[in-house]
Design a protein around this motif. Structure first.
Motif, short mmCIF file in Angstrom:
data_model
loop_
_atom_site.label_atom_id
_atom_site.label_comp_id
_atom_site.label_asym_id
_atom_site.label_seq_id
_atom_site.Cartn_x
_atom_site.Cartn_y
_atom_site.Cartn_z
N ASN A 187 0.85 -1.20 0.00
CA ASN A 187 0.00 0.00 0.00
C ASN A 187 0.88 1.24 0.00
OD1 ASN A 187 -2.59 -1.39 0.31
ND2 ASN A 187 -1.87 -1.90 2.37
N LYS A 188 0.65 2.12 -0.94
CA LYS A 188 1.46 3.32 -1.09
C LYS A 188 0.64 4.54 -0.68
CE LYS A 188 3.92 1.16 -4.94
NZ LYS A 188 3.11 -0.08 -4.92
N ARG A 189 0.58 4.79 0.62
CA ARG A 189 -0.24 5.87 1.14
C ARG A 189 0.49 7.21 1.10
NH1 ARG A 189 -2.67 3.13 6.62
NH2 ARG A 189 -0.72 1.96 6.56
N LEU A 190 -0.24 8.25 0.76
CA LEU A 190 0.31 9.60 0.87
C LEU A 190 0.37 9.96 2.35
CD1 LEU A 190 -0.16 9.58 -2.19
CD2 LEU A 190 -0.91 11.97 -1.99
N ALA A 191 1.51 10.51 2.75
CA ALA A 191 1.74 10.78 4.17
C ALA A 191 2.72 11.93 4.31
CB ALA A 191 2.30 9.53 4.85
N LEU A 192 2.82 12.47 5.53
CA LEU A 192 3.86 13.45 5.82
C LEU A 192 5.20 12.72 5.87
CD1 LEU A 192 2.28 15.67 8.63
CD2 LEU A 192 2.14 15.93 6.14
N THR A 193 6.13 13.14 5.03
CA THR A 193 7.43 12.46 4.95
C THR A 193 8.53 13.50 4.73
OG1 THR A 193 7.43 12.20 2.53
CG2 THR A 193 6.33 10.47 3.82
N ASN A 194 9.78 13.01 4.78
CA ASN A 194 10.93 13.85 4.49
C ASN A 194 11.30 13.83 3.01
OD1 ASN A 194 11.33 14.60 7.21
ND2 ASN A 194 12.41 12.68 7.62
N VAL A 195 10.68 12.92 2.27
CA VAL A 195 10.97 12.78 0.84
C VAL A 195 9.71 13.13 0.05
CG1 VAL A 195 11.73 11.24 -0.99
CG2 VAL A 195 12.64 10.96 1.32
N PRO A 196 9.71 14.22 -0.68
CA PRO A 196 8.48 14.63 -1.40
C PRO A 196 8.14 13.71 -2.56
CG PRO A 196 10.32 16.05 -2.00
CD PRO A 196 10.82 15.17 -0.88
N TYR A 197 6.85 13.65 -2.85
CA TYR A 197 6.34 12.92 -4.00
C TYR A 197 6.31 13.90 -5.17
CZ TYR A 197 2.82 10.12 -6.62
OH TYR A 197 2.14 9.39 -7.55
N LYS A 198 7.18 13.66 -6.14
CA LYS A 198 7.32 14.57 -7.29
C LYS A 198 6.18 14.29 -8.28
CE LYS A 198 10.80 15.80 -10.77
NZ LYS A 198 12.17 15.45 -11.26
N VAL A 199 5.37 15.31 -8.54
CA VAL A 199 4.14 15.10 -9.28
C VAL A 199 3.93 16.12 -10.40
CG1 VAL A 199 2.97 14.01 -7.33
CG2 VAL A 199 2.77 16.48 -7.68
N GLY A 200 2.99 15.79 -11.25
CA GLY A 200 2.46 16.71 -12.25
C GLY A 200 0.95 16.62 -12.23
N PHE A 201 0.31 17.48 -13.00
CA PHE A 201 -1.15 17.57 -13.00
C PHE A 201 -1.65 17.40 -14.43
CE2 PHE A 201 0.73 20.24 -9.72
CZ PHE A 201 0.34 19.51 -8.60
N GLN A 202 -2.27 16.27 -14.66
CA GLN A 202 -2.71 15.89 -16.00
C GLN A 202 -4.20 16.19 -16.17
OE1 GLN A 202 -1.57 11.91 -17.36
NE2 GLN A 202 -3.64 11.65 -18.17
N PRO A 203 -4.59 16.93 -17.20
CA PRO A 203 -6.01 17.18 -17.43
C PRO A 203 -6.78 15.87 -17.55
CG PRO A 203 -4.68 18.59 -18.83
CD PRO A 203 -3.74 17.60 -18.22
N ALA A 204 -7.92 15.80 -16.89
CA ALA A 204 -8.73 14.56 -16.90
C ALA A 204 -9.64 14.53 -18.13
CB ALA A 204 -9.55 14.48 -15.63
#
Length: 204
Positions: A187-204
């Protein structure tokens, strides 16, 4: 006469400096994966911008078969879910970096009774326990009671990251990157961490 002239010069100088100070530039506009401005009220997918989670979009999962739903990276049983960004100033149409906003899914089933708005579950800054992003937040209504419901988008390398650092109340719970916490079951839960999740925003 000299004193009057000097006073006038000082007043003009002070006024000019005040105007220059008030004209500070607005935060940078967030752009999607096609290079267009990210706007409030438009559907997007949050997608990873680099490995090791390439191709795994953000969705929800009912971990341990309990509610509220957790926000996760890539639960293929649910598939990617579209979401909206709502800035703290609802009159603003364009999403900007380092600005408080709500994040909420727009296409949800009735698996759990909580709202589709992101929040931090049971956040205690004095504890070392992990804090996960779940559903159940409140849309709008900035203030002390909703501190755990506000997130930010920030530039990160050549993409973006999600960040928790609310400015909707004079007190804050501290600041942290939003990353991925993977458990023994995958399970890959979003959480407060020291390593950021590098993301982009794709139009749906």
């Amino acid at each position: 006469m000299k004193i009057t002239l000097l006073a006038l010069v000082l007043v003009i100088a002070f006024s000019t400096n005040s105007l220059l100070g008030a004209a500070s530039p607005a935060p940078e506009q967030v752009v999607d994966t096609t290079g267009k401005k990210v706007r409030s009220g438009v559907n997007y997918y949050i997608v990873p911008a680099s490995n090791p989670y390439a191709g795994i979009a953000v969705t929800v999962s009912k971990i341990n078969q309990t509610c509220p739903l957790n926000v996760v990276a890539g639960d293929y049983s649910n598939g990617p879910l579209p979401l909206h960004f709502l800035p703290v100033n609802e009159k603003k149409d364009v999403i900007r970096v380092n600005t408080d906003l709500n994040i909420h899914f727009t296409e949800m089933g009735d698996e759990c009774p909580e709202s589709p708005v992101w929040m931090l579950k049971d956040y205690d800054p004095s504890s070392d326990a992990e804090t996960f992003v779940t559903l159940g937040g409140e849309l709008g209504n900035p203030g002390k009671e909703t501190l755990m419901d506000w997130f930010k988008i920030e530039k990160h390398e050549d993409a973006y990251k999600l960040f928790y650092c609310p400015n909707v109340y004079y007190e804050s719970y501290g600041c942290s990157d939003i990353g991925i916490s993977e458990d023994a079951f995958g399970n890959k839960r979003l959480a407060l961490t020291n390593v950021p999740y590098k993301v982009g925003f794709q139009p749906a």
